[in-house]
Design an enzyme around this catalytic site. Structure first.
Site: not given
Length: 492
Positions: A226, A228, A233, A410, A412, A417
């Site tokens: 899952h 991404k 470089d 979508h 996440k 604090d």
């Protein structure tokens, strides 16, 4: 006997089903999994003939320590250990930094720092990218300037408009003699034969992660990559919620017509080396032609010297069914339990395990301001109602829940604090914590936390606050659907 069997086919099938189910139940109990997950699997084995076996086959089997993930052997590879050791900070050094900027987060840092694949890095510059268009604009610009290598790992890559534009950038880089290597998830991605031929002819190396023929009828479909990740470089890296697909670009011409709200992160600095290590581990796994550790040569250019003037502390936490510990879940748990003032969470899927659920309720009852934002209409019917089954106890603890109604939320992210934040691929659910391969950036920086807090406040203008009194009056039919879907929660 044969005549009886022929005349009682259904009875014979049921007998066979329950013989297999009893065997599965025995192995399920012996595996000492999470009791709730075990009970959910046992329930479906007993209550739903045939279907229950299918659910167990797809979702109940536990592979965290299975030989199917033999790529863990790479952690012993001398070259990888060498780069990890270069980044590793001793506990004594961490104590020095505790007084400077880590303060109450020192426990969180040490938790993952003892796992050398999640070391604390200091010399980093960070940029938060809101939504797909900003993310692609930034990635495309960096791809155009790549000089040595481009390493990619995506759950979804589709050869639609944005996907083909992405592939064209990779081909252009390859023509400049830049090394391009891609890992794509076999279930999440959809690449046509033409797209693969284009990449192959250009000299781009690409491999499917745990390839399947029919993604819906194989147990491997349950353990997906899952992540991404985009590494350029060895000193520029991207991670977050944005996949390579038109769905993530809010263009009126998109087929989905759904507004997609997402968050991605650009990293420049030493944290990219930790991302590179994680990418190498999966590259070794997907390359069937690599049989021995001696077959893997890691060029020094993968880990270049970096003189970054900015000093934003970052840990890269990765987890999956191959890890001994649920690293990301444990980091989130530690951040919640050490919160003193506020916790802001955005997640498309809110199906917390018992540890996270208890931590959130305990934080709210101890006067920590807990706010959770989820989409009102997600892309999974079962996950949507399973998520809603937790609302009552969360609200009763004093936490606040917001429904995002502009489109698909979508992103996440979590901010604690106003001084710690995480951006990554992990949802707040069982699948991300226990089943899928995920990666998150843990950020110890006031400015990034403030930026994410401001975005949270902006997103609130597109939200509906859930009021406990009103929520309790929802229809009985909805309550039944929520309770039913909650039974599936450990399996979703």
């Amino acid at each position: 006997m044969i005549d009886w069997i022929l005349n009682n086919k259904w009875t014979c099938l049921l007998i066979i089903n329950y013989i297999i189910a009893l065997s599965a139940a025995f192995f399920l109990i012996r595996s000492n999994q999470n009791p709730r997950k075990t009970l959910s699997s046992l329930l479906f084995l007993v209550a739903f003939p045939f279907v229950g076996l299918g659910i167990y086959y797809f979702f109940g089997l536990e592979y965290r320590k299975s030989k199917i993930f033999k790529r863990k052997d790479l952690t012993a590879h001398d070259l990888v250990k060498q780069w990890n050791n270069r980044l590793h900070l001793s506990d004594e050094k961490l104590i020095e930094y505790e007084n400077d900027f880590l303060e109450d987060r020192i426990k969180l840092v040490k938790l993952l720092n003892h796992n050398q694949a999640a070391v604390l890095t200091l010399k980093n510059d960070l940029k938060v990218l809101i939504n797909g268009q900003a993310t692609f604009n930034s990635i495309f610009k960096d791809l155009d300037q790549a000089k040595d290598h481009i390493h990619l790992e995506y759950f979804i890559i589709t050869d639609d408009r944005i996907g083909n534009a992405f592939i064209d950038k990779l081909i252009a880089a390859r023509k400049r003699d830049v090394e391009v290597k891609l890992i794509y998830d076999s279930v999440g991605s959809s690449l046509s034969r033409n797209a693969k031929q284009k990449m192959e002819q250009a000299g781009i190396e690409f491999h499917a992660f745990m390839p399947v023929i029919f993604s819906n009828v194989t147990r491997k479909a349950n353990y997906r990559n899952h992540r991404k990740i985009c590494i350029i470089d060895g000193h520029i890296g991207y991670l977050g919620g944005v996949n390579i697909s038109d769905d993530y670009v809010n263009d009126p011409e998109n087929r989905s017509k759904t507004y997609w709200r997402d968050t991605h992160l650009r990293i420049e600095g030493h944290a990219v080396k930790s991302m590179q290590v994680q990418w190498l581990l999966n590259w070794y796994f997907v390359c069937d032609h690599i049989k021995e550790e001696t077959d893997l040569i890691i060029p020094d250019s993968y880990f270049p010297e970096i003189d970054e003037s900015k000093n934003k502390p970052v840990q890269i936490a990765a987890s999956g069914p191959d890890t001994d510990w649920a690293n990301i879940m444990e980091a989130i748990f530690m951040a919640i339990t050490t919160a003193e003032k506020s916790i802001k969470i955005t997640t498309p899927y809110f199906i917390p395990n018992e540890a996270i659920l208890t931590a959130l309720k305990s934080a709210a009852r101890s006067d920590v301001k807990v706010e959770i934002m989820v989409p009102k209409d997600g892309d999974s019917w079962a996950a949507r109602y399973a998520s809603r089954s937790y609302f009552r106890e969360i609200l009763e603890s004093g936490a606040k829940i917001y429904w995002y109604h502009r489109g698909m939320l979508h992103a996440k992210t979590m901010v604690v604090d106003e001084e710690f934040a995480t951006i990554g691929t992990s949802n707040m659910d069982y699948r991300s914590f226990d089943i899928n391969f995920e990666i998150n950036a843990l950020i110890f920086d006031d400015h990034i936390s403030e930026e994410l807090n401001e975005q949270f406040e902006e997103d609130l203008s597109h939200c509906e606050k859930i009021i406990l009194e009103k929520w309790l009056k929802r229809s009985k039919w909805n309550k039944i659907k929520e309770s039913f879907c909650r039974l599936w929660a450990p399996l979703l």
